[in-house]
Design a protein around this motif. Sequence first.
Motif, PDB file in Angstrom:
ATOM      1  N   TYR A  21       0.828  -1.205   0.000  1.00 51.07           N
ATOM      2  CA  TYR A  21       0.000   0.000   0.000  1.00 51.07           C
ATOM      3  C   TYR A  21       0.867   1.262   0.000  1.00 51.07           C
ATOM      4  CZ  TYR A  21      -3.309   3.606   1.221  1.00 51.07           C
ATOM      5  OH  TYR A  21      -4.041   4.771   1.207  1.00 51.07           O
ATOM      6  N   LYS A  22       1.933   1.276   0.821  1.00 50.37           N
ATOM      7  CA  LYS A  22       2.826   2.453   0.881  1.00 50.37           C
ATOM      8  C   LYS A  22       3.530   2.659  -0.456  1.00 50.37           C
ATOM      9  CE  LYS A  22       4.750   0.824   4.600  1.00 50.37           C
ATOM     10  NZ  LYS A  22       5.630   0.504   5.694  1.00 50.37           N
ATOM     11  N   VAL A  23       4.010   1.566  -1.051  1.00 57.43           N
ATOM     12  CA  VAL A  23       4.710   1.659  -2.340  1.00 57.43           C
ATOM     13  C   VAL A  23       3.740   2.146  -3.417  1.00 57.43           C
ATOM     14  CG1 VAL A  23       5.899   0.329  -4.137  1.00 57.43           C
ATOM     15  CG2 VAL A  23       6.405  -0.096  -1.717  1.00 57.43           C
ATOM     16  N   LYS A  24       2.553   1.578  -3.426  1.00 52.50           N
ATOM     17  CA  LYS A  24       1.541   1.967  -4.409  1.00 52.50           C
ATOM     18  C   LYS A  24       1.202   3.457  -4.256  1.00 52.50           C
ATOM     19  CE  LYS A  24      -3.319   1.132  -5.353  1.00 52.50           C
ATOM     20  NZ  LYS A  24      -4.473   0.350  -4.944  1.00 52.50           N
ATOM     21  N   SER A  25       1.014   3.925  -3.037  1.00 56.02           N
ATOM     22  CA  SER A  25       0.712   5.339  -2.801  1.00 56.02           C
ATOM     23  C   SER A  25       1.844   6.226  -3.314  1.00 56.02           C
ATOM     24  CB  SER A  25       0.512   5.617  -1.311  1.00 56.02           C
ATOM     25  OG  SER A  25      -0.664   5.033  -0.868  1.00 56.02           O
ATOM     26  N   PHE A  26       3.078   5.838  -3.016  1.00 57.99           N
ATOM     27  CA  PHE A  26       4.220   6.628  -3.473  1.00 57.99           C
ATOM     28  C   PHE A  26       4.260   6.702  -4.995  1.00 57.99           C
ATOM     29  CE2 PHE A  26       8.602   7.021  -4.910  1.00 57.99           C
ATOM     30  CZ  PHE A  26       8.952   8.218  -4.310  1.00 57.99           C
ATOM     31  N   GLN A  54       1.299   4.427 -12.227  1.00 54.12           N
ATOM     32  CA  GLN A  54       0.046   3.674 -12.204  1.00 54.12           C
ATOM     33  C   GLN A  54       0.204   2.490 -11.253  1.00 54.12           C
ATOM     34  OE1 GLN A  54      -2.544   4.725 -14.214  1.00 54.12           O
ATOM     35  NE2 GLN A  54      -1.208   6.415 -14.809  1.00 54.12           N
ATOM     36  N   GLU A  55      -0.887   1.812 -10.970  1.00 50.61           N
ATOM     37  CA  GLU A  55      -0.817   0.658 -10.075  1.00 50.61           C
ATOM     38  C   GLU A  55       0.096  -0.432 -10.642  1.00 50.61           C
ATOM     39  OE1 GLU A  55      -3.580  -2.432  -7.505  1.00 50.61           O
ATOM     40  OE2 GLU A  55      -4.518  -0.727  -8.504  1.00 50.61           O
ATOM     41  N   VAL A  56       0.054  -0.627 -11.951  1.00 48.17           N
ATOM     42  CA  VAL A  56       0.908  -1.635 -12.580  1.00 48.17           C
ATOM     43  C   VAL A  56       2.390  -1.272 -12.396  1.00 48.17           C
ATOM     44  CG1 VAL A  56       0.881  -0.627 -14.908  1.00 48.17           C
ATOM     45  CG2 VAL A  56       1.204  -3.083 -14.625  1.00 48.17           C
ATOM     46  N   ASP A  57       2.706   0.020 -12.388  1.00 46.82           N
ATOM     47  CA  ASP A  57       4.081   0.465 -12.135  1.00 46.82           C
ATOM     48  C   ASP A  57       4.492   0.106 -10.712  1.00 46.82           C
ATOM     49  OD1 ASP A  57       4.303   1.696 -14.692  1.00 46.82           O
ATOM     50  OD2 ASP A  57       3.273   3.476 -13.921  1.00 46.82           O
ATOM     51  N   ALA A  58       3.577   0.302  -9.774  1.00 47.89           N
ATOM     52  CA  ALA A  58       3.856  -0.028  -8.370  1.00 47.89           C
ATOM     53  C   ALA A  58       4.113  -1.525  -8.222  1.00 47.89           C
ATOM     54  CB  ALA A  58       2.695   0.402  -7.479  1.00 47.89           C
ATOM     55  N   GLU A  59       3.344  -2.330  -8.923  1.00 45.44           N
ATOM     56  CA  GLU A  59       3.533  -3.781  -8.872  1.00 45.44           C
ATOM     57  C   GLU A  59       4.898  -4.158  -9.438  1.00 45.44           C
ATOM     58  OE1 GLU A  59       0.133  -5.207 -11.018  1.00 45.44           O
ATOM     59  OE2 GLU A  59      -1.242  -4.706  -9.389  1.00 45.44           O
ATOM     60  N   ASP A  60       5.280  -3.533 -10.550  1.00 48.23           N
ATOM     61  CA  ASP A  60       6.591  -3.799 -11.164  1.00 48.23           C
ATOM     62  C   ASP A  60       7.730  -3.408 -10.226  1.00 48.23           C
ATOM     63  OD1 ASP A  60       5.409  -4.754 -13.452  1.00 48.23           O
ATOM     64  OD2 ASP A  60       5.763  -2.938 -14.646  1.00 48.23           O
ATOM     65  N   VAL A  61       7.633  -2.216  -9.649  1.00 47.66           N
ATOM     66  CA  VAL A  61       8.666  -1.739  -8.738  1.00 47.66           C
ATOM     67  C   VAL A  61       8.769  -2.670  -7.534  1.00 47.66           C
ATOM     68  CG1 VAL A  61       9.163   0.100  -7.056  1.00 47.66           C
ATOM     69  CG2 VAL A  61       8.664   0.680  -9.424  1.00 47.66           C
TER      70      VAL A  61
END
Length: 187
Positions: free
Chosen positions: A28-33, A40-47
């Motif tokens: 959740y913290k990574v996704k928010s950042f 995008q959410e897909v970027d957060a998942e990749d990171v």
Amino acid sequence: MISNSQYLEALLKNDTKVILAIYKNNFYKVKSFVLNNKGQEVDAEDVFQKALLQLAVRYKKEKFVINSSFDIYFFTVCKNLWRRELNKSKIKVTKDGVMELRDENEDIAMAILEQKRWELFSESLKLLSENCRLVLKLYFSKSSYSDIVEKLKYNSETVARQRVFKCKTKLKEIIKKDKRFKALHKL
């Protein structure tokens, strides 16, 4: 409670239970950042996945120690990876729509190198006086010199500039004296 080394060992062993706990505690913290920084959410998942992989690869190669909580360290890795992605996207140039793909191993190696540099910087920053840490925190967060004068009760912007310069110089000296500096600087 799981120790930092147990988290890292679990990543090496691909322990689903622990990886899910990492996901639950941190995604959740990574996704928010990422969402708050042009992603995008897909970027957060990749990171997130790249950070897990980076930690596993690095820990397999060298058994390093995390000096903060695992969650704080992991979030910092994710932030650095996302900033790196943003910087790469700024300089992408394509010819006739053809884009050269980067080698994934080279990407992981560069991310690990950047993380090691960040660790050296963070550890060196802690060796400064409390006043210098505060001055540099304001400076690095892009506070104006007038804000620094106001917050730290300096007499003038000239004093603030001098203090920033002295603190940056001291930080550079500490970093350059560290035995890791030459190895990290050359690459």
